[in-house]
Every structure is written in structure tokens, then in C-alpha cells.
Design an enzyme around this catalytic site. Structure first.
Site: not given
Ligand code: GTP
Ligand code: SPV
Ligand code: MN
Length: 594
Positions: A282, A253, A378, A255, A202, A74, A231, A211
Site C-alpha cells: 500500500d 484504492s 477489510r 484497484c 474506520y 474514508r 501510494h 494514510k
Molecule cells: P487499497 O488497499 O484500497 O489501497 O487497494 P488495493 O489497490 O490494494 O486493492 P486490491 O488489490 O485489494 O484490489 C481490490 C479489487 O481489485 C478487487 O475488487 C479485486 O477483485 C480487483 N482486482 C485486483 N486485481 C485485479 C485484476 O488483475 N483484474 C481484475 N479484473 N480485477 C482485479
Molecule cells: C485505501 O483506501 O487506499 C486503503 C484503505 O488502503 S484505508 O486505510 O482505509 O485508506
Molecule cells: Mn490504499
């Protein structure tokens, strides 16, 4: 197909006509949601190299796509809220005058689809025709966008049926144009229910239901109509007696939302019969139910999840979800068996491979530290593939929330978990969220910034008014969810994570649910309630009680600095900052001074 015969809604026809007059496509094709049409589009995109068909035996109906190297995340600095009054966009959003924005982008869109096809995608956010669903039409010149939207949303002729002759919809216009970064714009016109996106291909920039609509436009609609677009993941926490409590959680994002939503409980919990069910990973649309509780539904139909780090141990449910009907974007291509690979999938990077940029990924490249997959690569996977998808996923009512959880990436400061002292204090806790930036957006990674409710990049109006809307929502519910904050990312002095995270987060969820049920006590601190260490089950976790104690500490000096930072952050909202939040900040300062 004669468009006017199928599309009965004059406003849709006018939107298509006006956009076609602007972009000048050679052809216009209505996406009907059929398998035949999807197969034909897949074949066409394969023939041009836009997507690559993966091994049908190992990854049936899966494809790989590589974006342009300059187009991998993004673009927050090129994302604008175009409302008439600049003040209404607030201090955090980029703003452009709508007239100027239409003119500027109109020049970019002019003739941009010449020699291309314009696809008309009727889609529903939420179950088609259900009370709380909303409809969008996305016009795009990208087959990749069509195929992704077919996974992420509910697409088809039944959406046009549900829209009826004069129903309203969100108008989304997207063109890849020339992928020129300097002319890349993601423009939102909340007062016109309109989104214009140009020069990107993207994810979040171009899948306009996600979003752009379901957060930026929807948050604006929610403020005016008395609901919320957030979110947030939504999960069901099933106890051994079968009773399920629902939790929504907002993390910035990349996290941990997808990971928490699909959590597999540690063995000791599984043996007792605990289960976690995924409702969403999400986005949550939240409204007040007739029973005085908040109800949340997931408007999406798939997952656009972060690939790197996803593996059999960290998130087996996500991995399983991606094994059919999935589009992988910017991961490495394993040429030995025509599958995909990313950092953190396993310890065996493929020998014979191509990296996300399309270059040979050989020993020399690996030795030079070249990554196989982009950090923000992704998967786009259908929700119905998910082994732990909740039975409430298809329930238009959504689920009643017992808890709302905020959280971010904080090396220090925030404890593993704490509970707010009621709704307004919980809104305060959400509003002061701070987190290290990630690869999900372009720009520096690892910089701590304020990201209120994980909505900093996604709030379609003034953040101060958004806080006020949260305060208002609390007044409308007799039984509001309890509000918590978590931090899985606290580091020790050597820079190691103190908490094992992933499945082990179950131990924190258990405490949260028990707090909601008033089955466990807590320790009061200046920022809220933290667990008594004995109330977090550490059995088989590998975490010592000393480490847990460290994870739960609230350091007064650190928080005094934090309070100063919050005050500074709050200043920019001026008189649009709700007085409830200034009072909460004053209370925090007083608590810290005690
Ligand atoms: P978006 O799709 O971008 O909104 O993100 P999301 O919040 O769904 O992120 P996602 O669950 O895919 O998290 C991705 C990152 O967080 C990766 O680097 C993971 O390894 C890290 N991660 C997720 N859960 C944990 C956790 O409990 N501990 C740690 N240390 N890292 C975590
Ligand atoms: C985020 O960045 O929080 C996502 C991926 O969930 S995107 O759809 O590219 O925004
Ligand atoms: Mn997101």
C-alpha cells in the site's frame, strides 16, 4: 505505571497532558506492545462486544469487528489539509485555516473521552530505530484502533527508546466521540506534524500511521527533505537465475495493489522458477540511494486489505495471511463455525449468518440481494503471516527500484501496458492517471476521475508542487527506474474484462522487467511504447492473440479527447504546473496530430 518514568521525552508528555486536558479521559494507558497487555485489551473488547472472538481452531487469534453503519470508508469530503496559506493546499485538497480547525475540532474533542480510557500508542513507521523510520504517537479512545495499530505498525516501548529525550514525532489524536457523521473530521496540520481525527472508527480515518501520517504528512516531509511518500505496492520479481528486480506500483484504492504484490505466477512460470515476493502492498517511502538509484521501503508492518473478491484462486497468499492474528472488519459472520465470509470468497455463503450490519443474514435477506460483507470490508493481517513476504521486508535499506508502474481502472482508453519515454514523460503518465472510483471512499462508485499517481486523496500539499517534486527527484538519480502504465480493467463491448488479470498479470510484469533489462523491443505509439504482441507470453493464458492486440490498441480519437481532458485538468494548477508537464502535454498532442 507512572507515565513520566517510562516516557523520557518532554514533548510526548506535554502532548499527552494537553490532549488529556482537552478530551478528559478517566484513565490514560500506555501501550507497551506486550502480549499480556494485548490479550487483556482483546478480552476487554470482547466483553463489551466491540470485537468478537472467532473460532480458535480455524482462525487462531482472529477477531471480527463491525463499524457503525454510517462509518465504513474514508471520508474524502471531510478530510482537510490545514496549512497556513490556503494556496499551499492546492486545488484538489480541502483546506481549513489551522487556527479555525483547532478551534472547531477542539470543541468536538472537548470532554469526548469522559468515562473512557485514552490509550497512548508509540509506533514506528519503518523498522524501529532505523535511519529512514519515523515515529508517531497516536492517542485514541478505541481499543479497536490499538489492536489494529499493533498489527499495521511497530508498536512498543522500544519506540520510545528510539525516540530518545528530545526526538520529534508525529502527534496523532483520535476520538470516536459519538460517531456523528456531521462532526466527522480528518484534519492534517503538516506544518505542526499533527493529525486530529474525530467521530470515526474506520480504517484509513483512524489508523493514523497509515494514510494520515505515512502519506499525507510524509509526502509533505518528503517534499521538504528530498524523498517521496507514495501510494504504492513494492514487489520483488525473482527470475530463474535467482536475480530479483524490484517494482513499485501505484494504483488507486481497491484497484489491485494487494493482489499484484502477492501474485502467484501461472504454472508455466512457476515451473521455470519465477517467483514474486511481497515487500509492501500500500505505501512506499522512496529515497535516493548512494548508488544513484531510487530505493523503496514499506513503512507498514501489516496489510489492511480489501476482503471481497479475495479467494483461493484470486489471491491465495492474502487468504493465507488472514488465517491467524487477523482482525476482520465489516465481513459476514458465519455462525455455523464462528468464522467469516465475504462475497467472492467461495460460492457457498453460510446458511446461518449475520451480515456486516449485525442483522441475521438469512435466505430472505440473501434473496433480497442484501450483501453479507460490505464492499469495503477489510482484513488487518500481520505482514509476517504472508507466505511470499520478501526477505527485504525487514531490511531498513529497502530495495532498489527497476521500474515504477502506474495503473487504474479504465474500461477503455488505456492499453494493457505501455512504457513512458523517460522520467519526465513517466511523471506525465502518472499525473494524468484516471480511474473509476471504488468503495474505499464514501461517495459514488464507478465514476472516472483523475487520480494522479493514485495520490489524489493522499497528497498533503499542492498537487502542482507534488508534480514538480517528482520532476526534481528524476534529476537526482543517475539511474532512475523506468516508468510504465498498466490497465487490467479494459472491457469489451459486452462489458467483460478483456484480460484475465490476477496471476496472469505476471505476463505483463515479465515484459516490464525485460524492458528494464533492455532484452526486448517495443512498438512506438503516440503515448509511449507498447509491446509487440509476440513479446507477451500467452501460453496457457486462454487469451487469444486477437484479444491481446485489442488490449494493446491506442485509439487516436479517444486519446485526442483524453488530451483535451488533461488540458482541462491541468488548468487548475496554474503556474504551479511544472513546465516539463505542459511540454509533455504539447508533445502528446503533436504525436496524436501526426
Ligand atoms: P487499497 O488497499 O484500497 O489501497 O487497494 P488495493 O489497490 O490494494 O486493492 P486490491 O488489490 O485489494 O484490489 C481490490 C479489487 O481489485 C478487487 O475488487 C479485486 O477483485 C480487483 N482486482 C485486483 N486485481 C485485479 C485484476 O488483475 N483484474 C481484475 N479484473 N480485477 C482485479
Ligand atoms: C485505501 O483506501 O487506499 C486503503 C484503505 O488502503 S484505508 O486505510 O482505509 O485508506
Ligand atoms: Mn490504499
Amino acid at each position: 505505571m507512572n507515565m513520566a518514568e517510562v516516557i523520557k521525552n518532554e514533548k510526548v508528555l506535554r502532548f499527552i497532558d494537553e490532549s488529556a486536558a482537552l478530551c478528559n479521559p478517566d484513565k490514560i494507558v500506555l501501550i507497551d506492545g506486550s502480549k499480556e497487555q494485548r490479550d487483556a485489551l482483546r478480552a476487554e473488547a470482547c466483553s463489551t462486544g466491540e470485537i468478537i472472538k472467532l473460532n480458535e481452531d480455524l482462525l487462531p487469534e482472529c477477531y471480527l469487528h463491525r463499524t457503525a453503519v454510517n462509518d465504513v470508508a474514508r471520508v474524502e469530503d471531510r478530510t482537510f489539509i490545514c496549512c497556513r496559506n490556503k494556496d499551499d493546499a492546492g486545488p484538489i485538497n480541502n483546506w481549513m485555516d489551522p487556527k479555525e480547525a483547532y478551534k472547531m475540532a477542539g470543541d468536538i474533542f472537548k470532554g469526548s473521552m469522559k468515562g473512557r480510557t485514552m490509550y497512548v500508542i508509540p509506533y514506528s513507521m519503518g523498522i524501529v530505530g532505523s535511519e529512514f523510520a519515523k515515529i508517531g504517537i497516536e492517542l485514541t479512545d478505541s481499543i479497536y484502533v490499538v489492536l489494529n495499530m499493533e498489527i499495521m505498525t511497530r508498536v512498543g516501548l522500544d519506540v520510545l527508546e528510539a525516540l530518545g529525550k528530545d526526538g520529534d514525532f508525529v502527534k496523532g489524536l483520535h476520538s470516536k466521540c459519538t460517531l456523528d457523521e456531521s462532526k466527522r473530521y480528518i484534519l492534517h496540520f503538516p506544518e505542526d506534524d499533527t493529525i486530529w481525527s474525530c467521530n470515526s472508527g474506520y480504517g484509513g480515518n483512524v489508523l493514523l500511521g497509515k494514510k494520515c501520517f505515512a502519506l499525507r504528512i510524509a509526502s509533505y516531509l518528503g517534499k521538504n527533505e528530498g524523498w517521496m511518500a507514495e501510494h504504492m505496492l513494492i514487489l520483488g520479481f525473482e527470475k530463474p537465475d535467482g536475480d530479483t528486480k524490484y517494482i513499485a506500483a501505484a494504483f488507486p484504492s481497491a484497484c489491485g495493489k494487494t493482489n499484484l504484490a502477492m501474485l502467484i505466477p501461472p504454472e508455466i512460470y512457476r515451473k521455470k522458477g519465477y517467483k514474486i515476493w511481497t515487500v509492501g502492498d500500500d505505501i512506499a517511502w522512496i529515497r535516493v540511494g548512494a548508488d544513484g538509484r531510487l530505493w523503496a521501503m514499506n513503512p507498514e508492518n501489516g496489510f489492511f486489505g480489501v476482503a471481497p473478491g479475495t479467494n483461493e484462486k484470486s489471491n491465495p497468499n492474502a487468504l493465507h495471511t488472514t488465517q491467524k492474528g487477523t482482525i476482520f472488519t465489516n465481513v459476514a459472520h458465519n455462525l455455523d463455525n464462528n468464522t467469516v465470509w465475504w462475497e467472492g470468497l467461495d460460492k457457498n455463503p453460510p446458511k446461518n449468518a449475520v451480515d456486516w450490519k449485525g442483522n441475521p443474514w438469512d435466505d430472505a435477506a440473501k434473496a433480497a440481494g442484501v450483501k453479507g460483507a460490505h464492499p469495503n470490508s477489510r482484513f488487518t493481517a500481520p505482514a509476517k503471516n504472508c507466505p511470499c513476504i520478501s526477505k527485504a521486508f525487514d531490511d531498513p535499506k529497502g530495495v532498489p527500484l527497476s521500474a515504477i508502474v502506474f495503473g487504474g481502472r479504465r474500461a477503455k482508453t488505456a492499453p494493457l501496458v505501455y512504457q513512458s519515454k523517460g522520467w519526465d514523460n513517466g511523471v506525465f503518465v502518472g499525473s494524468i492517471m484516471a480511474s473509476e472510483t471504488t468503495a474505499a471512499a464514501t461517495g459514488a462508485v464507478g465514476v472516472v476521475r483523475r487520480d494522479p499517481m493514485a495520490m489524489r486523496p493522499f497528497c498533503g500539499y499542492h498537487m502542482g508542487d507534488y508534480f514538480a517534486h517528482w520532476i526534481e527527484m528524476g534529476k537526482k538519480v543517475k539511474n532512475p527506474p523506468k516508468i510504465f502504465n498498466v490497465n487490467w480493467f479494459r472491457l469489451d463491448d459486452e462489458g467483460n474484462f478483456l484480460w484475465p488479470g490476477f496471476g496472469e498479470n505476471m505476463r505483463v510484469l515479465e515484459w516490464i522487467v525485460k524492458r528494464c533489462e533492455e532484452k526486448v523491443g517495443a512498438v512506438e505509439t503516440p503515448i509511449g511504447y507498447v509491446p509487440d504482441p509476440k513479446d507477451i507470453n500467452l501460453e496457457d493464458s486462454g487469451v487469444s492473440e486477437a484479444t491481446l492486440k485489442e488490449l494493446l490498441t491506442v485509439d487516436k480519437a479517444t486519446w485526442q479527447k483524453e488530451a483535451d481532458g488533461i488540458e482541462e485538468f491541468y488548468k487548475q494548477f496554474g503556474d504551479r504546473l511544472p513546465k516539463e508537464l505542459s511540454a509533455e502535454l504539447a508533445a502528446l498532442k503533436a504525436n496524436l496530430a501526426k
